[in-house]
Design a protein around this motif. Structure first.
Motif, PDB file in Angstrom:
ATOM      1  N   PRO A 149      -9.382   8.841   3.438  1.00 20.85           N
ATOM      2  CA  PRO A 149      -9.538   7.431   3.847  1.00 20.85           C
ATOM      3  C   PRO A 149      -8.181   6.793   4.133  1.00 20.85           C
ATOM      4  CG  PRO A 149     -10.936   7.909   1.953  1.00 20.85           C
ATOM      5  CD  PRO A 149     -10.071   9.122   2.159  1.00 20.85           C
ATOM      6  N   PHE A 150      -8.136   6.046   5.221  1.00 24.18           N
ATOM      7  CA  PHE A 150      -6.889   5.388   5.600  1.00 24.18           C
ATOM      8  C   PHE A 150      -6.382   4.423   4.528  1.00 24.18           C
ATOM      9  CE2 PHE A 150      -4.715   1.850   7.851  1.00 24.18           C
ATOM     10  CZ  PHE A 150      -3.594   2.552   8.277  1.00 24.18           C
ATOM     11  N   PRO A 151      -7.251   3.667   3.829  1.00 27.46           N
ATOM     12  CA  PRO A 151      -6.740   2.812   2.747  1.00 27.46           C
ATOM     13  C   PRO A 151      -6.031   3.583   1.650  1.00 27.46           C
ATOM     14  CG  PRO A 151      -8.956   2.128   3.362  1.00 27.46           C
ATOM     15  CD  PRO A 151      -8.695   3.418   4.073  1.00 27.46           C
ATOM     16  N   TRP A 152      -6.467   4.825   1.375  1.00 23.45           N
ATOM     17  CA  TRP A 152      -5.769   5.629   0.378  1.00 23.45           C
ATOM     18  C   TRP A 152      -4.338   5.917   0.824  1.00 23.45           C
ATOM     19  CZ3 TRP A 152      -9.097  10.051  -2.074  1.00 23.45           C
ATOM     20  CH2 TRP A 152     -10.248   9.506  -2.639  1.00 23.45           C
ATOM     21  N   THR A 153      -4.223   6.416   2.043  1.00 16.48           N
ATOM     22  CA  THR A 153      -2.895   6.759   2.563  1.00 16.48           C
ATOM     23  C   THR A 153      -1.980   5.544   2.575  1.00 16.48           C
ATOM     24  OG1 THR A 153      -3.971   8.420   3.968  1.00 16.48           O
ATOM     25  CG2 THR A 153      -1.687   7.856   4.475  1.00 16.48           C
ATOM     26  N   THR A 154      -2.520   4.411   2.990  1.00 17.86           N
ATOM     27  CA  THR A 154      -1.703   3.197   3.051  1.00 17.86           C
ATOM     28  C   THR A 154      -1.299   2.731   1.651  1.00 17.86           C
ATOM     29  OG1 THR A 154      -2.919   2.547   5.044  1.00 17.86           O
ATOM     30  CG2 THR A 154      -1.596   0.859   3.964  1.00 17.86           C
ATOM     31  N   LEU A 155      -2.240   2.757   0.710  1.00 22.33           N
ATOM     32  CA  LEU A 155      -1.923   2.309  -0.642  1.00 22.33           C
ATOM     33  C   LEU A 155      -0.864   3.198  -1.297  1.00 22.33           C
ATOM     34  CD1 LEU A 155      -2.387   0.448  -3.033  1.00 22.33           C
ATOM     35  CD2 LEU A 155      -4.327   1.881  -3.712  1.00 22.33           C
ATOM     36  N   VAL A 156      -0.967   4.511  -1.084  1.00 23.58           N
ATOM     37  CA  VAL A 156       0.037   5.422  -1.631  1.00 23.58           C
ATOM     38  C   VAL A 156       1.406   5.136  -1.026  1.00 23.58           C
ATOM     39  CG1 VAL A 156       0.758   7.837  -1.678  1.00 23.58           C
ATOM     40  CG2 VAL A 156      -1.587   7.232  -2.260  1.00 23.58           C
ATOM     41  N   HIS A 157       1.445   4.872   0.286  1.00 31.32           N
ATOM     42  CA  HIS A 157       2.707   4.526   0.943  1.00 31.32           C
ATOM     43  C   HIS A 157       3.266   3.209   0.398  1.00 31.32           C
ATOM     44  CE1 HIS A 157       5.070   4.435   5.020  1.00 31.32           C
ATOM     45  NE2 HIS A 157       5.849   4.557   3.972  1.00 31.32           N
ATOM     46  N   VAL A 158       2.379   2.233   0.202  1.00 29.56           N
ATOM     47  CA  VAL A 158       2.806   0.949  -0.365  1.00 29.56           C
ATOM     48  C   VAL A 158       3.417   1.143  -1.748  1.00 29.56           C
ATOM     49  CG1 VAL A 158       1.936  -1.231  -1.296  1.00 29.56           C
ATOM     50  CG2 VAL A 158       1.232  -0.491   0.978  1.00 29.56           C
ATOM     51  N   LYS A 159       2.766   1.962  -2.577  1.00 29.70           N
ATOM     52  CA  LYS A 159       3.284   2.175  -3.923  1.00 29.70           C
ATOM     53  C   LYS A 159       4.616   2.907  -3.914  1.00 29.70           C
ATOM     54  CE  LYS A 159      -0.934   1.970  -6.678  1.00 29.70           C
ATOM     55  NZ  LYS A 159      -1.694   2.602  -7.772  1.00 29.70           N
ATOM     56  N   ALA A 160       4.788   3.856  -2.997  1.00 31.46           N
ATOM     57  CA  ALA A 160       6.070   4.559  -2.919  1.00 31.46           C
ATOM     58  C   ALA A 160       7.207   3.580  -2.612  1.00 31.46           C
ATOM     59  CB  ALA A 160       6.000   5.654  -1.857  1.00 31.46           C
ATOM     60  N   GLU A 161       6.969   2.660  -1.674  1.00 32.33           N
ATOM     61  CA  GLU A 161       7.990   1.665  -1.342  1.00 32.33           C
ATOM     62  C   GLU A 161       8.173   0.661  -2.479  1.00 32.33           C
ATOM     63  OE1 GLU A 161       9.962   1.599   1.197  1.00 32.33           O
ATOM     64  OE2 GLU A 161       9.091   3.343   2.195  1.00 32.33           O
TER      65      GLU A 161
END
Length: 622
Positions: free
Chosen positions: A345-357
């Motif tokens: 799911p795209f929200p998963w990928t985005t949330l993981v990227h957000v948390k990394a930053e």
């Protein structure tokens, strides 16, 4: 050694355990499913069925399109295909929205914590165990199948209950009990030359695409997947604003990572994308990152040091930079690789990227606090601090820049770290705004906005009016080499599920692997015992204790080919005897009534031969 199944005999303990297991089924099953989570899971099941129906329609239309040469028919079919594909796309987007609804499983607490990613359970269809099991019981074991209707119904009820487990320890015990029962039935009914003949039907947790297979290992793997998924839901709903909640969340995500790791290492050729090695590696890394985040939150909940301690802030910076942000970067990399990127799911990928930053920016923020508000450190600690704050390699040779000890220089370096923190938090907010699903998660936006405002306020405090010097570029925050400032928290490793924790008894223990009165025991644990005395064989069986035992038996046959009636005829081994071993009967004699089976998955792996409690090769025919 063979349970009789009598209330006053050796099977009484197993009967009691089965009754207790039946009670636990009702306890761990959410029959009403009236919670928000239950509604989401029910909607997932409906979407899975609709996707299956649309896929069948698309397959039929594609076959008709290839088979016909009529231009008008092909045009009509092409139009129908476009409608079907549009419907499939809408259903998959809705399923993606449900899977990406990270706010649904979040706890209701006074504290503000970053949302976690839970994983939805795999859905399945109802299964009829009665027909194949009755055929095996009557045909292979030679017993009256009608006398085992209660056992078959108990197994069906247990499987039905696992379709809606409660998000609690009772739900985990329910899934584990069914998994253990599958291990028993696999050892009893399944051999390399014979299967149950059942078609196990499961829906992909990420895409909703149905998959089916006749291997019992597919059923076991799907149940193990749901054990890991249920751990993620339990971890996501913990109240992480208190130390007890963070500890429980860490353990839950560790258990989830361990379940996915066990599945990846033991299963191969999975028929569904969510159980492929690439997907399981991604899920394992994601759960490890979420467990590491909970570890960091536990450190943040510790009482603040007054005045601010440089070393305490440093540990927070290390934990955020080296562990949490790094783990989420790895998780984002695995999600961005094909073929995983096609169905995550795209929200998963985005949330993981957000948390990394977000956590990389948080590392720079804590580094700035350590430099600007912390007391000067001792000279002996300077090498380790320089390595962390300045990104210098560990070396005894002279290095270039040194960690400043003057307050003004420390302020400038702290200001540089704050600048990187602000840039990272702004990037996290930008990524959050890109995803429509994440924009609905108000709690995440509050956390990111608060972090940015905190960094801006600190930057304004350090920004002097007469400071015309451009702030230097701050290096990455690094973890130090082992020493006096070594990190106190280790990386949380995955912990496989504890199958032995849930004690179950084999539902079909009365079958006793087909042993009948009149059978000859010719081997005990691989030791030939044809010419032993009766007392010696009994002593050997009693000496096994709580361990499992493997038997090879000889069934005398009548000259006409039929089995000899119990208690009739000569009891000497006949040359026309039929030798049965565990390899043929696919059975293990259980030790104690409460012993749980070994947690071997065995999708495509061969079981070892010749070990106690394992399958044995048939001995040569006499």
């Amino acid at each position: 050694m063979v349970p009789e199944g009598r209330p006053d005999g050796a099977g009484a303990g197993e009967e009691s355990a089965r009754l207790q297991a039946a009670g636990s089924v009702r306890k761990g099953c959410d029959l009403l499913a009236n919670s928000r989570h239950g509604c989401l899971q029910s909607r997932r099941a409906q979407i899975h069925q609709q996707i299956n129906r649309e896929l069948r329609m698309r397959t039929g239309a594609e076959n008709l399109y290839r088979a016909t040469s009529n231009a008008r028919v092909r045009e009509t079919v092409a139009l129908e295909l476009s409608y079907v594909n549009s419907s499939l796309q809408l259903l998959k987007e809705e399923l993606e929205g449900l899977d990406g609804n990270v706010d649904a499983d979040q706890p209701q607490s006074e504290g503000i914590t970053v949302p976690m990613i839970p994983l939805g359970l795999k859905e399945t269809k109802q299964l009829d165990w009665a027909t194949p099991l009755k055929e095996l019981i009557s045909g292979h074991f030679g017993e009256d199948s009608a006398s085992y209707e209660a056992e078959i119904r108990e197994l069906e009820d247990l499987r039905q209950a696992t379709r809606t487990p409660s998000r609690s320890e009772a739900g985990l015990e329910l899934l584990t009990a069914y998994y253990n029962q599958l291990c028993f039935q696999e050892a009893r009914f399944v051999t390399p030359a014979r299967s149950l003949g059942l078609l196990f039907h499961w829906y992909d947790s990420l895409t909703g695409v149905p998959a089916q297979q006749r291997a019992l290992a597919f059923e076991k793997g799907s149940v193990l997947f749901n054990i890991g998924a249920l751990h993620t839901q339990i971890g996501a709903r913990q109240d992480r604003s208190c130390p007890e909640g963070t500890s429980s969340a860490v353990e839950a995500f560790q258990r989830a990572a361990g379940a996915f790791s066990l599945l990846r290492e033991n299963f191969s050729h999975a028929p569904s994308p969510d159980m492929s090695p690439a997907s399981l590696s991604m899920l394992e890394q994601l759960m490890t990152a979420q467990a590491q985040e909970c570890v960091f939150e536990g450190l943040s909940l510790q009482a603040p040091v007054a005045p601010p301690d440089c070393l305490a802030q440093l540990r927070l910076a290390q934990e955020a930079a080296q562990q949490v942000a790094a783990e989420y970067r790895l998780a984002h990399q695995t999600m961005a690789q094909p073929p995983v990127q096609d169905y995550v799911p795209f929200p998963w990928t985005t949330l993981v990227h957000v948390k990394a930053e977000y956590f990389r920016a948080l590392a720079h923020y804590h580094a700035a606090l350590a430099l600007c508000d912390g007391a000067p450190v001792a000279e002996a600690e300077l090498p380790a601090l320089e390595q962390i704050f300045l990104g210098l390699p560990a070396s005894s040779e002279p290095r270039g820049p040194a960690l400043p000890q003057e307050q003004e220089e420390r302020r400038k370096l702290g200001k540089a770290h704050l600048k990187r923190a602000i840039l990272g938090q702004e990037e996290a907010l930008r990524l959050h705004a890109v995803c429509r699903a994440l924009r609905r998660v108000d709690l995440l936006q509050v956390v990111l906005a608060q972090a940015l405002q905190r960094s801006l306020a600190k930057y304004s405090e350090l920004d002097l009016e007469d400071d015309f010097c451009e702030a230097a570029e701050a290096p990455d925050v690094r973890r130090e080499q082992p020493g006096p400032l070594a990190k106190t928290q280790r990386r949380p490793e995955g912990r496989p599920p504890s199958f032995s924790r849930v004690k179950v008894a084999d539902i079909f223990h009365r079958l006793a692997a087909g042993l009948k009165e009149g059978d000859y025991i010719v081997s005990v644990n691989g030791q030939p015992c044809r010419w032993w005395k009766h007392a010696d064989v009994v002593a050997q069986l009693k000496g096994v204790g709580d361990e499992a035992v493997s038997l090879q038996v000889l069934t005398p046959l009548q000259p006409g080919g039929g089995a000899e009636a119990p208690g009739s005829g000569d009891r000497r081994p006949a040359p026309w005897g039929l030798l049965r071993s565990q390899e043929e009967c696919a059975w293990e004699t259980p030790g104690p009534a409460q012993a749980s089976p070994r947690p071997l998955l065995g999708w495509s792996r061969k079981a070892k031969r010749g070990k106690t409690g394992r399958r044995l090769s048939p001995a040569p025919q006499p």
